[in-house]
Motif scaffolding. Structure first.
Motif, PDB file in Angstrom:
ATOM      1  N   ALA A 113       7.537  65.007   4.119  1.00 52.17           N
ATOM      2  CA  ALA A 113       8.137  63.916   3.349  1.00 52.17           C
ATOM      3  C   ALA A 113       7.292  63.754   2.097  1.00 52.17           C
ATOM      4  O   ALA A 113       6.111  63.400   2.192  1.00 52.17           O
ATOM      5  N   PHE A 114       7.878  64.041   0.955  1.00 50.61           N
ATOM      6  CA  PHE A 114       7.090  63.972  -0.274  1.00 50.61           C
ATOM      7  C   PHE A 114       7.963  63.569  -1.449  1.00 50.61           C
ATOM      8  O   PHE A 114       9.184  63.738  -1.425  1.00 50.61           O
ATOM      9  N   SER A 115       7.306  63.029  -2.472  1.00 47.51           N
ATOM     10  CA  SER A 115       7.983  62.627  -3.700  1.00 47.51           C
ATOM     11  C   SER A 115       7.200  63.150  -4.894  1.00 47.51           C
ATOM     12  O   SER A 115       5.979  63.020  -4.958  1.00 47.51           O
ATOM     13  N   LEU A 116       7.936  63.746  -5.821  1.00 41.52           N
ATOM     14  CA  LEU A 116       7.363  64.245  -7.066  1.00 41.52           C
ATOM     15  C   LEU A 116       7.748  63.319  -8.214  1.00 41.52           C
ATOM     16  O   LEU A 116       8.913  62.948  -8.347  1.00 41.52           O
ATOM     17  N   VAL A 117       6.776  62.937  -9.009  1.00 46.14           N
ATOM     18  CA  VAL A 117       7.059  62.187 -10.229  1.00 46.14           C
ATOM     19  C   VAL A 117       7.218  63.203 -11.358  1.00 46.14           C
ATOM     20  O   VAL A 117       6.301  63.973 -11.648  1.00 46.14           O
ATOM     21  N   LEU A 118       8.395  63.232 -11.959  1.00 45.75           N
ATOM     22  CA  LEU A 118       8.671  64.159 -13.051  1.00 45.75           C
ATOM     23  C   LEU A 118       9.113  63.382 -14.285  1.00 45.75           C
ATOM     24  O   LEU A 118       9.886  62.425 -14.173  1.00 45.75           O
ATOM     25  N   ARG A 119       8.609  63.803 -15.414  1.00 47.49           N
ATOM     26  CA  ARG A 119       8.970  63.149 -16.681  1.00 47.49           C
ATOM     27  C   ARG A 119       9.824  64.121 -17.499  1.00 47.49           C
ATOM     28  O   ARG A 119       9.292  65.107 -18.028  1.00 47.49           O
ATOM     29  N   PRO A 120      11.126  63.872 -17.565  1.00 46.76           N
ATOM     30  CA  PRO A 120      12.034  64.812 -18.241  1.00 46.76           C
ATOM     31  C   PRO A 120      11.712  64.982 -19.721  1.00 46.76           C
ATOM     32  O   PRO A 120      11.382  64.015 -20.418  1.00 46.76           O
ATOM     33  N   SER A 121      11.826  66.224 -20.173  1.00 44.30           N
ATOM     34  CA  SER A 121      11.707  66.514 -21.599  1.00 44.30           C
ATOM     35  C   SER A 121      12.989  66.056 -22.295  1.00 44.30           C
ATOM     36  O   SER A 121      13.991  65.763 -21.631  1.00 44.30           O
ATOM     37  N   PRO A 122      13.003  66.006 -23.635  1.00 37.79           N
ATOM     38  CA  PRO A 122      14.245  65.637 -24.337  1.00 37.79           C
ATOM     39  C   PRO A 122      15.423  66.514 -23.941  1.00 37.79           C
ATOM     40  O   PRO A 122      16.549  66.022 -23.775  1.00 37.79           O
ATOM     41  N   ASP A 123      15.215  67.814 -23.769  1.00 38.19           N
ATOM     42  CA  ASP A 123      16.304  68.710 -23.373  1.00 38.19           C
ATOM     43  C   ASP A 123      16.768  68.424 -21.947  1.00 38.19           C
ATOM     44  O   ASP A 123      17.967  68.533 -21.636  1.00 38.19           O
ATOM     45  N   GLU A 124      15.835  68.058 -21.073  1.00 34.76           N
ATOM     46  CA  GLU A 124      16.173  67.787 -19.675  1.00 34.76           C
ATOM     47  C   GLU A 124      16.914  66.474 -19.490  1.00 34.76           C
ATOM     48  O   GLU A 124      17.599  66.281 -18.481  1.00 34.76           O
ATOM     49  N   MET A 125      16.790  65.567 -20.449  1.00 38.58           N
ATOM     50  CA  MET A 125      17.458  64.264 -20.349  1.00 38.58           C
ATOM     51  C   MET A 125      18.965  64.422 -20.201  1.00 38.58           C
ATOM     52  O   MET A 125      19.633  63.602 -19.569  1.00 38.58           O
TER      53      MET A 125
ATOM     54  N   GLU B  13      14.057  49.768 -20.488  1.00 39.87           N
ATOM     55  CA  GLU B  13      15.113  49.373 -21.416  1.00 39.87           C
ATOM     56  C   GLU B  13      16.251  50.402 -21.332  1.00 39.87           C
ATOM     57  O   GLU B  13      16.857  50.551 -20.296  1.00 39.87           O
ATOM     58  N   ASP B  14      16.530  51.158 -22.392  1.00 41.14           N
ATOM     59  CA  ASP B  14      17.646  52.107 -22.371  1.00 41.14           C
ATOM     60  C   ASP B  14      17.184  53.548 -22.203  1.00 41.14           C
ATOM     61  O   ASP B  14      17.980  54.477 -22.378  1.00 41.14           O
ATOM     62  N   SER B  15      15.922  53.751 -21.871  1.00 41.47           N
ATOM     63  CA  SER B  15      15.380  55.106 -21.796  1.00 41.47           C
ATOM     64  C   SER B  15      14.889  55.443 -20.397  1.00 41.47           C
ATOM     65  O   SER B  15      14.361  54.581 -19.688  1.00 41.47           O
ATOM     66  N   VAL B  16      15.097  56.702 -20.004  1.00 42.43           N
ATOM     67  CA  VAL B  16      14.555  57.211 -18.746  1.00 42.43           C
ATOM     68  C   VAL B  16      13.115  57.622 -19.002  1.00 42.43           C
ATOM     69  O   VAL B  16      12.845  58.472 -19.855  1.00 42.43           O
ATOM     70  N   THR B  17      12.187  57.030 -18.277  1.00 38.85           N
ATOM     71  CA  THR B  17      10.769  57.372 -18.464  1.00 38.85           C
ATOM     72  C   THR B  17      10.273  58.323 -17.386  1.00 38.85           C
ATOM     73  O   THR B  17       9.319  59.064 -17.610  1.00 38.85           O
ATOM     74  N   ALA B  18      10.900  58.306 -16.213  1.00 37.95           N
ATOM     75  CA  ALA B  18      10.436  59.172 -15.129  1.00 37.95           C
ATOM     76  C   ALA B  18      11.514  59.302 -14.063  1.00 37.95           C
ATOM     77  O   ALA B  18      12.405  58.460 -13.944  1.00 37.95           O
ATOM     78  N   LEU B  19      11.411  60.373 -13.312  1.00 43.02           N
ATOM     79  CA  LEU B  19      12.230  60.579 -12.125  1.00 43.02           C
ATOM     80  C   LEU B  19      11.305  60.693 -10.928  1.00 43.02           C
ATOM     81  O   LEU B  19      10.220  61.265 -11.024  1.00 43.02           O
ATOM     82  N   VAL B  20      11.759  60.151  -9.808  1.00 48.15           N
ATOM     83  CA  VAL B  20      11.052  60.373  -8.544  1.00 48.15           C
ATOM     84  C   VAL B  20      11.969  61.229  -7.676  1.00 48.15           C
ATOM     85  O   VAL B  20      13.043  60.797  -7.270  1.00 48.15           O
ATOM     86  N   VAL B  21      11.542  62.462  -7.461  1.00 48.05           N
ATOM     87  CA  VAL B  21      12.325  63.419  -6.684  1.00 48.05           C
ATOM     88  C   VAL B  21      11.751  63.455  -5.271  1.00 48.05           C
ATOM     89  O   VAL B  21      10.687  64.015  -5.044  1.00 48.05           O
ATOM     90  N   GLY B  22      12.459  62.830  -4.344  1.00 45.81           N
ATOM     91  CA  GLY B  22      11.993  62.757  -2.965  1.00 45.81           C
ATOM     92  C   GLY B  22      12.681  63.786  -2.086  1.00 45.81           C
ATOM     93  O   GLY B  22      13.877  64.045  -2.245  1.00 45.81           O
ATOM     94  N   MET B  23      11.923  64.375  -1.168  1.00 48.31           N
ATOM     95  CA  MET B  23      12.501  65.348  -0.244  1.00 48.31           C
ATOM     96  C   MET B  23      11.971  65.119   1.159  1.00 48.31           C
ATOM     97  O   MET B  23      10.780  64.864   1.362  1.00 48.31           O
ATOM     98  N   GLY B  24      12.878  65.220   2.127  1.00 48.64           N
ATOM     99  CA  GLY B  24      12.499  65.195   3.529  1.00 48.64           C
ATOM    100  C   GLY B  24      12.923  66.493   4.185  1.00 48.64           C
ATOM    101  O   GLY B  24      14.054  66.950   3.975  1.00 48.64           O
ATOM    102  N   VAL B  25      12.012  67.129   4.922  1.00 52.45           N
ATOM    103  CA  VAL B  25      12.282  68.419   5.550  1.00 52.45           C
ATOM    104  C   VAL B  25      11.967  68.339   7.042  1.00 52.45           C
ATOM    105  O   VAL B  25      10.888  67.886   7.431  1.00 52.45           O
ATOM    106  N   ASN B  26      12.921  68.764   7.860  1.00 57.98           N
ATOM    107  CA  ASN B  26      12.667  68.879   9.300  1.00 57.98           C
ATOM    108  C   ASN B  26      11.911  70.175   9.557  1.00 57.98           C
ATOM    109  O   ASN B  26      12.449  71.258   9.356  1.00 57.98           O
ATOM    110  N   ILE B  27      10.667  70.066   9.993  1.00 58.91           N
ATOM    111  CA  ILE B  27       9.849  71.253  10.256  1.00 58.91           C
ATOM    112  C   ILE B  27       9.883  71.634  11.726  1.00 58.91           C
ATOM    113  O   ILE B  27      10.254  72.746  12.081  1.00 58.91           O
ATOM    114  N   ARG B  28       9.517  70.710  12.589  1.00 56.46           N
ATOM    115  CA  ARG B  28       9.459  70.988  14.017  1.00 56.46           C
ATOM    116  C   ARG B  28      10.696  70.441  14.723  1.00 56.46           C
ATOM    117  O   ARG B  28      11.393  69.575  14.210  1.00 56.46           O
ATOM    118  N   SER B  29      10.937  70.942  15.927  1.00 50.65           N
ATOM    119  CA  SER B  29      12.112  70.491  16.692  1.00 50.65           C
ATOM    120  C   SER B  29      12.110  68.987  16.888  1.00 50.65           C
ATOM    121  O   SER B  29      13.160  68.347  16.897  1.00 50.65           O
TER     122      SER B  29
END
Length: 229
Positions: free
Chosen positions: A41-53, A104-120
């Protein structure tokens, strides 16, 4: 925690890990539980570039495809069930949720969260899920070092990000799109379920579908239900 950290100005690529989750959230406000030592279970903080917006919907696939590419190196083929689930042997093994931080009207960051089932032991009871689930170890048939897998996922995400804005990324997404070319039950929000043929994903992350009447449509929201082949 990751969202709060993002608002404090943490750098692009900051990582938050949880060994266990009691109040994890999935798509549509669904609950995601991570038992101690059983999953990732993890979350990445990513800051989009102008092109990625302009292509923020692709960030969900970025994390999912990073996982899929990592599994490929481990000898397992996985698929991306639109919009945010990773399937192993037709069963859900991971989910991605992206949250946007607005100032305000701008995206400053994204939090990309992922959960992965590893064990049974990470796989929830069938009565608690909307779609059949499995784990990485069940698919591989052997034990997995989850920290090695995490490192591989992050490495693949970093490798894919430079092509996020390019057609090559969309080609990769469509190449790994689950049920492509197949008829599936598709739940339209507030409109019930219809049989639809999955055609592919558009450049803005919408799902392209064909109805039984032969008409093509794109879906911004909705969900693919269980199929019986």
């Amino acid at each position: 925690l990751a969202l709060a950290w993002a608002r404090e100005g943490v750098a692009d690529g900051a990582l938050v890990l949880a060994d266990a989750q009691l109040a994890g959230r999935g798509r549509g406000g669904r609950r995601w539980v991570t038992k101690p030592g059983a999953g990732l279970a993890f979350s990445l903080v990513l800051r989009p570039s102008p092109d990625e917006m302009a292509i923020i919907p692709r960030f969900t696939a970025l994390a999912a495809l990073g996982f899929i590419q990592a599994l490929k190196a481990w000898g397992v083929q996985a698929e991306l069930k639109w919009p945010n689930d990773v399937l192993l042997l037709g069963k859900k093994a991971a989910g991605v949720l992206v949250e946007v931080d607005w100032q305000e009207d701008s995206v400053t960051a994204l939090v990309v969260g992922m959960g992965v089932n590893i064990r049974s032991g990470s796989v929830p009871s069938p009565t608690c899920v909307h779609y059949p689930a499995t784990s990485v170890e069940d698919a591989l048939g052997r034990a997995v070092d989850r920290w090695n897998l995490l490192a591989d996922i992050l490495r693949e995400v970093l490798a894919l990000r430079p092509i996020l804005t390019e057609n090559a990324f969309m080609h990769l997404w469509n190449q790994h799109l689950a049920f492509r070319g197949q008829w599936v039950p598709f739940q339209f929000p507030g409109k019930g379920t219809q049989q639809m043929k999955v055609l592919g994903v558009t450049s803005n992350g919408e799902l392209s579908l064909e109805g039984e009447d032969g008409k093509w449509i794109t879906a911004i929201e909705g969900e693919i239900g269980m199929t019986y082949n």
